[in-house]
Design a protein around this motif. Structure first.
Motif, PDB file in Angstrom:
ATOM      1  N   PRO A   1       0.784  -1.237   0.000  1.00 13.16           N
ATOM      2  CA  PRO A   1       0.000   0.000   0.000  1.00 13.16           C
ATOM      3  C   PRO A   1       0.819   1.292   0.000  1.00 13.16           C
ATOM      4  O   PRO A   1       0.408   2.283  -0.589  1.00 13.16           O
ATOM      5  CB  PRO A   1      -0.846  -0.110   1.273  1.00 13.16           C
ATOM      6  N   SER A   2       1.977   1.296   0.626  1.00 17.77           N
ATOM      7  CA  SER A   2       2.793   2.516   0.677  1.00 17.77           C
ATOM      8  C   SER A   2       3.723   2.652  -0.529  1.00 17.77           C
ATOM      9  O   SER A   2       4.377   3.680  -0.685  1.00 17.77           O
ATOM     10  CB  SER A   2       3.630   2.525   1.957  1.00 17.77           C
ATOM     11  N   LEU A   3       3.800   1.615  -1.359  1.00 21.60           N
ATOM     12  CA  LEU A   3       4.733   1.564  -2.496  1.00 21.60           C
ATOM     13  C   LEU A   3       6.171   1.776  -2.034  1.00 21.60           C
ATOM     14  O   LEU A   3       7.006   2.311  -2.768  1.00 21.60           O
ATOM     15  CB  LEU A   3       4.350   2.576  -3.587  1.00 21.60           C
ATOM     16  N   ASP A   4       6.470   1.314  -0.834  1.00 20.67           N
ATOM     17  CA  ASP A   4       7.796   1.435  -0.249  1.00 20.67           C
ATOM     18  C   ASP A   4       8.730   0.424  -0.926  1.00 20.67           C
ATOM     19  O   ASP A   4       8.557  -0.788  -0.781  1.00 20.67           O
ATOM     20  CB  ASP A   4       7.702   1.164   1.251  1.00 20.67           C
ATOM     21  N   LEU A   5       9.722   0.926  -1.649  1.00 16.53           N
ATOM     22  CA  LEU A   5      10.625   0.037  -2.381  1.00 16.53           C
ATOM     23  C   LEU A   5      11.459  -0.855  -1.469  1.00 16.53           C
ATOM     24  O   LEU A   5      11.861  -1.947  -1.871  1.00 16.53           O
ATOM     25  CB  LEU A   5      11.530   0.843  -3.309  1.00 16.53           C
ATOM     26  N   SER A   6      11.693  -0.417  -0.233  1.00 17.61           N
ATOM     27  CA  SER A   6      12.450  -1.264   0.694  1.00 17.61           C
ATOM     28  C   SER A   6      11.622  -2.458   1.167  1.00 17.61           C
ATOM     29  O   SER A   6      12.164  -3.409   1.733  1.00 17.61           O
ATOM     30  CB  SER A   6      12.935  -0.451   1.896  1.00 17.61           C
ATOM     31  N   GLN A   7      10.311  -2.420   0.913  1.00 20.05           N
ATOM     32  CA  GLN A   7       9.411  -3.515   1.276  1.00 20.05           C
ATOM     33  C   GLN A   7       8.804  -4.181   0.029  1.00 20.05           C
ATOM     34  O   GLN A   7       7.794  -4.875   0.129  1.00 20.05           O
ATOM     35  CB  GLN A   7       8.270  -2.989   2.162  1.00 20.05           C
ATOM     36  N   TRP A   8       9.404  -3.946  -1.143  1.00 23.45           N
ATOM     37  CA  TRP A   8       8.814  -4.418  -2.395  1.00 23.45           C
ATOM     38  C   TRP A   8       8.679  -5.927  -2.392  1.00 23.45           C
ATOM     39  O   TRP A   8       9.576  -6.641  -1.940  1.00 23.45           O
ATOM     40  CB  TRP A   8       9.650  -3.957  -3.587  1.00 23.45           C
ATOM     41  N   ASN A   9       7.550  -6.417  -2.922  1.00 24.01           N
ATOM     42  CA  ASN A   9       7.267  -7.849  -2.848  1.00 24.01           C
ATOM     43  C   ASN A   9       6.660  -8.415  -4.125  1.00 24.01           C
ATOM     44  O   ASN A   9       5.932  -9.395  -4.084  1.00 24.01           O
ATOM     45  CB  ASN A   9       6.367  -8.138  -1.643  1.00 24.01           C
ATOM     46  N   LEU A  10       6.977  -7.806  -5.248  1.00 28.90           N
ATOM     47  CA  LEU A  10       6.532  -8.320  -6.549  1.00 28.90           C
ATOM     48  C   LEU A  10       7.713  -8.342  -7.515  1.00 28.90           C
ATOM     49  O   LEU A  10       8.607  -7.500  -7.429  1.00 28.90           O
ATOM     50  CB  LEU A  10       5.422  -7.445  -7.134  1.00 28.90           C
ATOM     51  N   ILE A  11       7.660  -9.282  -8.436  1.00 32.05           N
ATOM     52  CA  ILE A  11       8.672  -9.361  -9.490  1.00 32.05           C
ATOM     53  C   ILE A  11       7.970  -9.751 -10.788  1.00 32.05           C
ATOM     54  O   ILE A  11       7.004 -10.525 -10.764  1.00 32.05           O
ATOM     55  CB  ILE A  11       9.784 -10.363  -9.109  1.00 32.05           C
ATOM     56  N   VAL A  12       8.421  -9.201 -11.904  1.00 28.28           N
ATOM     57  CA  VAL A  12       7.856  -9.540 -13.207  1.00 28.28           C
ATOM     58  C   VAL A  12       8.479 -10.848 -13.679  1.00 28.28           C
ATOM     59  O   VAL A  12       9.708 -10.970 -13.763  1.00 28.28           O
ATOM     60  CB  VAL A  12       8.114  -8.422 -14.241  1.00 28.28           C
ATOM     61  N   ALA A  13       7.632 -11.826 -14.000  1.00 31.44           N
ATOM     62  CA  ALA A  13       8.109 -13.109 -14.499  1.00 31.44           C
ATOM     63  C   ALA A  13       8.013 -13.201 -16.018  1.00 31.44           C
ATOM     64  O   ALA A  13       8.715 -13.993 -16.638  1.00 31.44           O
ATOM     65  CB  ALA A  13       7.326 -14.254 -13.867  1.00 31.44           C
ATOM     66  N   GLY A  14       7.145 -12.390 -16.623  1.00 30.84           N
ATOM     67  CA  GLY A  14       6.999 -12.423 -18.078  1.00 30.84           C
ATOM     68  C   GLY A  14       6.047 -11.345 -18.549  1.00 30.84           C
ATOM     69  O   GLY A  14       5.205 -10.855 -17.778  1.00 30.84           O
ATOM     70  N   PHE A  15       6.206 -10.990 -19.825  1.00 32.22           N
ATOM     71  CA  PHE A  15       5.426  -9.898 -20.394  1.00 32.22           C
ATOM     72  C   PHE A  15       5.280 -10.127 -21.891  1.00 32.22           C
ATOM     73  O   PHE A  15       6.260 -10.449 -22.564  1.00 32.22           O
ATOM     74  CB  PHE A  15       6.179  -8.586 -20.135  1.00 32.22           C
ATOM     75  N   THR A  16       4.054 -10.007 -22.398  1.00 30.55           N
ATOM     76  CA  THR A  16       3.830 -10.049 -23.841  1.00 30.55           C
ATOM     77  C   THR A  16       2.979  -8.852 -24.235  1.00 30.55           C
ATOM     78  O   THR A  16       2.134  -8.393 -23.456  1.00 30.55           O
ATOM     79  CB  THR A  16       3.110 -11.340 -24.288  1.00 30.55           C
ATOM     80  N   ILE A  17       3.212  -8.361 -25.434  1.00 32.80           N
ATOM     81  CA  ILE A  17       2.427  -7.233 -25.933  1.00 32.80           C
ATOM     82  C   ILE A  17       2.156  -7.442 -27.414  1.00 32.80           C
ATOM     83  O   ILE A  17       3.004  -7.948 -28.144  1.00 32.80           O
ATOM     84  CB  ILE A  17       3.142  -5.888 -25.680  1.00 32.80           C
ATOM     85  N   ALA A  18       0.950  -7.083 -27.819  1.00 30.60           N
ATOM     86  CA  ALA A  18       0.568  -7.111 -29.237  1.00 30.60           C
ATOM     87  C   ALA A  18       0.093  -5.710 -29.604  1.00 30.60           C
ATOM     88  O   ALA A  18      -0.777  -5.152 -28.931  1.00 30.60           O
ATOM     89  CB  ALA A  18      -0.538  -8.134 -29.476  1.00 30.60           C
ATOM     90  N   TYR A  19       0.680  -5.164 -30.639  1.00 31.79           N
ATOM     91  CA  TYR A  19       0.282  -3.843 -31.127  1.00 31.79           C
ATOM     92  C   TYR A  19      -0.779  -4.062 -32.198  1.00 31.79           C
ATOM     93  O   TYR A  19      -0.524  -4.710 -33.203  1.00 31.79           O
ATOM     94  CB  TYR A  19       1.491  -3.098 -31.696  1.00 31.79           C
ATOM     95  N   THR A  20      -1.975  -3.546 -31.966  1.00 27.00           N
ATOM     96  CA  THR A  20      -3.091  -3.821 -32.864  1.00 27.00           C
ATOM     97  C   THR A  20      -3.397  -2.663 -33.809  1.00 27.00           C
ATOM     98  O   THR A  20      -4.086  -2.853 -34.802  1.00 27.00           O
ATOM     99  CB  THR A  20      -4.349  -4.174 -32.049  1.00 27.00           C
ATOM    100  N   SER A  21      -2.898  -1.478 -33.476  1.00 26.60           N
ATOM    101  CA  SER A  21      -3.126  -0.289 -34.290  1.00 26.60           C
ATOM    102  C   SER A  21      -2.145   0.785 -33.822  1.00 26.60           C
ATOM    103  O   SER A  21      -1.772   0.799 -32.647  1.00 26.60           O
ATOM    104  CB  SER A  21      -4.573   0.184 -34.097  1.00 26.60           C
ATOM    105  N   PRO A  22      -1.711   1.686 -34.698  1.00 24.87           N
ATOM    106  CA  PRO A  22      -0.802   2.737 -34.229  1.00 24.87           C
ATOM    107  C   PRO A  22      -1.452   3.611 -33.157  1.00 24.87           C
ATOM    108  O   PRO A  22      -2.637   3.905 -33.209  1.00 24.87           O
ATOM    109  CB  PRO A  22      -0.522   3.567 -35.492  1.00 24.87           C
ATOM    110  N   THR A  23      -0.637   3.989 -32.192  1.00 25.20           N
ATOM    111  CA  THR A  23      -1.035   4.974 -31.188  1.00 25.20           C
ATOM    112  C   THR A  23      -0.402   6.282 -31.633  1.00 25.20           C
ATOM    113  O   THR A  23       0.777   6.322 -31.975  1.00 25.20           O
ATOM    114  CB  THR A  23      -0.517   4.577 -29.788  1.00 25.20           C
ATOM    115  N   ASN A  24      -1.195   7.353 -31.658  1.00 22.08           N
ATOM    116  CA  ASN A  24      -0.726   8.598 -32.247  1.00 22.08           C
ATOM    117  C   ASN A  24      -0.488   9.691 -31.221  1.00 22.08           C
ATOM    118  O   ASN A  24      -1.121   9.723 -30.165  1.00 22.08           O
ATOM    119  CB  ASN A  24      -1.748   9.096 -33.283  1.00 22.08           C
ATOM    120  N   TYR A  25       0.388  10.601 -31.575  1.00 22.94           N
ATOM    121  CA  TYR A  25       0.663  11.781 -30.767  1.00 22.94           C
ATOM    122  C   TYR A  25      -0.540  12.725 -30.820  1.00 22.94           C
ATOM    123  O   TYR A  25      -1.258  12.783 -31.812  1.00 22.94           O
ATOM    124  CB  TYR A  25       1.909  12.493 -31.304  1.00 22.94           C
ATOM    125  N   GLY A  26      -0.739  13.463 -29.741  1.00 27.54           N
ATOM    126  CA  GLY A  26      -1.729  14.531 -29.732  1.00 27.54           C
ATOM    127  C   GLY A  26      -3.137  14.138 -29.347  1.00 27.54           C
ATOM    128  O   GLY A  26      -4.018  14.985 -29.318  1.00 27.54           O
TER     129      GLY A  26
END
Length: 134
Positions: free
Chosen positions: A45-70
């Motif tokens: 809840p405090s987002l205290d990095l000295s108490q961090w308790n999560l780690i990323v094990a994997g990540f996938t992303i699919a781009y389905t359409s361009p994201t535009n500026y503005g």
């Protein structure tokens, strides 16, 4: 908690844009991580990095359409699966009513002191179970 997902509104910055006016493909994973902050707060809840308790094990992303500026982008975040010590976060980015990318990230409840995954408590599982995205 009455919502079944989290939403983050992002205004694309000029420096995130490539020569074609599209948001660079390396930017959306950063936006998705920023949009996972409410999930992080369930575990820390405090987002205290000295108490961090999560780690990323994997990540996938699919781009389905361009994201535009503005034009603003909405990132929708929900929980798609919960296991004993890990869970999956599903996310989508939307711009002008069109999905531009979708991602799945596996996170593990982790104790950095002993370099080992830890079971997710029943209380946290209950909070995650409410975030179905529907």
């Amino acid at each position: 908690m009455s919502e079944t997902f989290f939403s983050l509104e992002i205004q694309p910055r000029f420096n995130e844009t490539d020569g074609l006016g599209h948001i660079n493909n390396t930017v959306l994973p950063v936006w998705f991580e920023a949009a996972r902050e409410p999930v992080f707060e369930i575990f820390n809840p405090s987002l205290d990095l000295s108490q961090w308790n999560l780690i990323v094990a994997g990540f996938t992303i699919a781009y389905t359409s361009p994201t535009n500026y503005g034009k603003p982008v909405s990132v929708k975040t929900w929980i798609s699966q919960v296991g004993n010590s890990s869970f999956e976060v599903a996310q989508q980015s939307w711009q002008e009513g069109k999905m531009t990318a979708e991602a799945k990230t596996t996170l593990v409840h982790y104790d950095y002191g002993i370099d080992k995954s830890q079971p997710i408590s029943a209380e946290v599982k209950s909070q995650l179970a409410k975030l179905t995205g529907e």
